[in-house]
Design a protein around this motif. Structure first.
Motif, PDB file in Angstrom:
ATOM      1  N   THR A   1      58.123 -13.132 -87.174  1.00 23.36           N
ATOM      2  CA  THR A   1      56.701 -13.465 -87.180  1.00 23.36           C
ATOM      3  C   THR A   1      56.090 -12.946 -85.888  1.00 23.36           C
ATOM      4  O   THR A   1      56.584 -13.246 -84.800  1.00 23.36           O
ATOM      5  CB  THR A   1      56.490 -14.983 -87.304  1.00 23.36           C
ATOM      6  OG1 THR A   1      57.029 -15.438 -88.545  1.00 23.36           O
ATOM      7  CG2 THR A   1      55.011 -15.330 -87.257  1.00 23.36           C
TER       8      THR A   1
ATOM      9  N   ARG B 204      57.861  -2.383 -91.258  1.00 28.30           N
ATOM     10  CA  ARG B 204      58.240  -2.372 -92.676  1.00 28.30           C
ATOM     11  C   ARG B 204      58.798  -1.016 -93.076  1.00 28.30           C
ATOM     12  O   ARG B 204      59.707  -0.910 -93.904  1.00 28.30           O
ATOM     13  CB  ARG B 204      57.040  -2.720 -93.551  1.00 28.30           C
ATOM     14  CG  ARG B 204      56.659  -4.188 -93.548  1.00 28.30           C
ATOM     15  CD  ARG B 204      55.591  -4.459 -94.589  1.00 28.30           C
ATOM     16  NE  ARG B 204      55.069  -5.801 -94.503  1.00 28.30           N
ATOM     17  CZ  ARG B 204      55.672  -6.879 -95.002  1.00 28.30           C
ATOM     18  NH1 ARG B 204      56.840  -6.753 -95.607  1.00 28.30           N
ATOM     19  NH2 ARG B 204      55.110  -8.074 -94.883  1.00 28.30           N
TER      20      ARG B 204
ATOM     21  N   PRO C 238      52.750 -10.854 -90.020  1.00 24.86           N
ATOM     22  CA  PRO C 238      51.783 -10.632 -88.942  1.00 24.86           C
ATOM     23  C   PRO C 238      50.744 -11.746 -88.886  1.00 24.86           C
ATOM     24  O   PRO C 238      50.266 -12.210 -89.918  1.00 24.86           O
ATOM     25  CB  PRO C 238      51.136  -9.299 -89.344  1.00 24.86           C
ATOM     26  CG  PRO C 238      51.167  -9.318 -90.842  1.00 24.86           C
ATOM     27  CD  PRO C 238      52.396 -10.103 -91.246  1.00 24.86           C
TER      28      PRO C 238
ATOM     29  N   THR D   7      64.043  -5.462 -85.604  1.00 25.69           N
ATOM     30  CA  THR D   7      63.926  -5.004 -86.991  1.00 25.69           C
ATOM     31  C   THR D   7      65.076  -4.062 -87.333  1.00 25.69           C
ATOM     32  O   THR D   7      65.683  -4.165 -88.403  1.00 25.69           O
ATOM     33  CB  THR D   7      62.574  -4.305 -87.208  1.00 25.69           C
ATOM     34  OG1 THR D   7      61.523  -5.258 -86.957  1.00 25.69           O
ATOM     35  CG2 THR D   7      62.439  -3.787 -88.629  1.00 25.69           C
TER      36      THR D   7
ATOM     37  N   ILE E 296      58.533  -9.346 -92.365  1.00 30.04           N
ATOM     38  CA  ILE E 296      57.613  -9.260 -91.232  1.00 30.04           C
ATOM     39  C   ILE E 296      56.352 -10.040 -91.571  1.00 30.04           C
ATOM     40  O   ILE E 296      55.702  -9.777 -92.589  1.00 30.04           O
ATOM     41  CB  ILE E 296      57.229  -7.798 -90.910  1.00 30.04           C
ATOM     42  CG1 ILE E 296      58.472  -6.914 -90.767  1.00 30.04           C
ATOM     43  CG2 ILE E 296      56.353  -7.743 -89.659  1.00 30.04           C
ATOM     44  CD1 ILE E 296      59.329  -7.210 -89.580  1.00 30.04           C
TER      45      ILE E 296
ATOM     46  N   GLU F 167      53.294  -4.477 -88.088  1.00 27.66           N
ATOM     47  CA  GLU F 167      53.877  -4.763 -89.397  1.00 27.66           C
ATOM     48  C   GLU F 167      54.066  -3.484 -90.205  1.00 27.66           C
ATOM     49  O   GLU F 167      55.120  -3.258 -90.819  1.00 27.66           O
ATOM     50  CB  GLU F 167      52.977  -5.721 -90.168  1.00 27.66           C
ATOM     51  CG  GLU F 167      53.465  -5.999 -91.587  1.00 27.66           C
ATOM     52  CD  GLU F 167      52.361  -6.500 -92.508  1.00 27.66           C
ATOM     53  OE1 GLU F 167      52.702  -7.091 -93.548  1.00 27.66           O
ATOM     54  OE2 GLU F 167      51.174  -6.272 -92.209  1.00 27.66           O
TER      55      GLU F 167
END
Length: 339
Positions: free
Chosen positions: A52, A90, A100, A44, A98, A86
């Motif tokens: 995912t 984020r 989840p 990230t 993202i 998530e």
């Protein structure tokens, strides 16, 4: 935040073109525990386009020692790991998509999720799921990265369909640890070392620097100061049913899927429902309360306190029966609660 990736772009093997490629790629990560939370944060922050995350469990206090995304609040709320991950990811990078998924990575689910995926990252804790990942990787020609750790020991291998041996080939040649983190313990540095190996390989593949991809099986023991790297080219088996000349993908056969599983050395049995369905948790909680059970619920699961067991029931119908390794007993408890 125009300079968010500036230091990564300055790294010449990535550069601007590599960063653009990263931003267009989709990683499917199976598991959001120790390896998943660390890898998820690295990817990230690096700016992968879409991540995912599939996980079947929820956050418990014993996770906090090594699963870096989670907090005591997540434990109190019994948040599914995919949802808690998530929320944190984020907040780290809102540009990354993202997704989840609270559920078990069954062959059917994997078939649905691999559409437009560029790479699969193994962050799970069991070989039934890993072998399904291995077969789905071979079937759809998607690279995947194996990783595991326990105690102070860890290992990683990058699997490229059509080029490297697959995990089914390797299991005939590589001794796999029998211990789990719930029987042999684990230290955080071992987790971080596997994350470093895995996430570096992810970046190489996503920026398409194929020559840099490691072709050896890496293992280490940080406490004993040991590091081993083994070339595995000769382990590729032409007769392998997953990647050989006559591929049958045996681990995608739903008939081979266990309906009941003891989880990773824990006094916990997972029960899979015979058919995929979505429960109305509110109605179920109301019925169980009327029967005299102590029930705690959130939008994703409900927890039922019993005399010697605690049962967690997810929206997809799965149940985790804590306090037993007896699969017959666990099934009986689960069926009694669901009526």
């Amino acid at each position: 935040m125009d300079d968010r990736y500036s230091r990564q772009i300055l790294f010449s093997p990535i550069g601007k073109s590599g960063q653009d490629k990263l931003g267009s790629k989709h990683v499917l990560m199976i598991g959001a525990g120790a390896l998943g939370s660390g890898n998820g944060e690295v990817l990230t922050r690096a700016g992968v386009g879409k991540l995912t995350i599939v996980d079947r469990d929820y956050v418990e206090a014993s996770n906090l020692q090594r699963q870096q995304l989670y907090t005591e609040e997540d434990v109190r709320e019994k948040l599914p790991k995919a949802i808690a991950a998530e929320k944190r990811l984020r907040a780290i990078n809102s540009d990354v998509e993202i997704v989840p998924v609270v559920g078990d990575a069954s062959p059917d689910m994997l078939e649905d999720l691999v559409v437009d995926v560029d790479l699969i990252l193994d962050a799970t804790d069991n070989f039934e799921t890993r072998m399904a990942i291995n077969d789905i990787s071979q079937k759809y020609k998607i690279p995947w990265i194996y990783g595991a750790c326990v105690g102070s020991f860890g290992m990683s291998f990058t699997i490229i369909p059509g080029k490297t041996p697959c995990l089914n080939c390797l299991l005939k040649r590589i001794p796999i640890q029998g211990m789990t983190c719930d029987t042999g313990g684990i230290i955080g540095p071992a987790v971080q070392m596997v994350i470093a190996h895995q996430s570096a390989e992810v970046l190489k593949i996503l920026v398409e620097d194929w020559e840099a991809v490691r072709d050896s099986f890496a293992s280490f023991d940080l406490w004993r100061n040991q590091y081993t790297s083994m070339k595995m080219g000769k382990a590729k088996d032409p007769g392998c049913l997953s990647c050989g000349d006559l591929q049958e993908y045996p681990y995608l056969d739903k008939e081979n899927l266990s309906r009941s599983t003891v989880l990773c050395g824990r006094d916990t049995v997972q029960i899979r429902p015979p058919r995929q369905s979505e429960l109305n948790l509110g109605d179920l909680a109301s019925r169980l309360v009327k029967l005299g059970y102590v029930v705690k619920a959130n939008p994703y699961l409900l927890s039922v306190e019993m005399d010697e067991q605690r049962v967690v029931i997810f929206k997809d119908g799965r149940g985790l029966v804590h306090g037993t390794k007896d699969m017959s007993q666990a099934r009986s408890i689960y069926q009694r609660l669901l009526g």
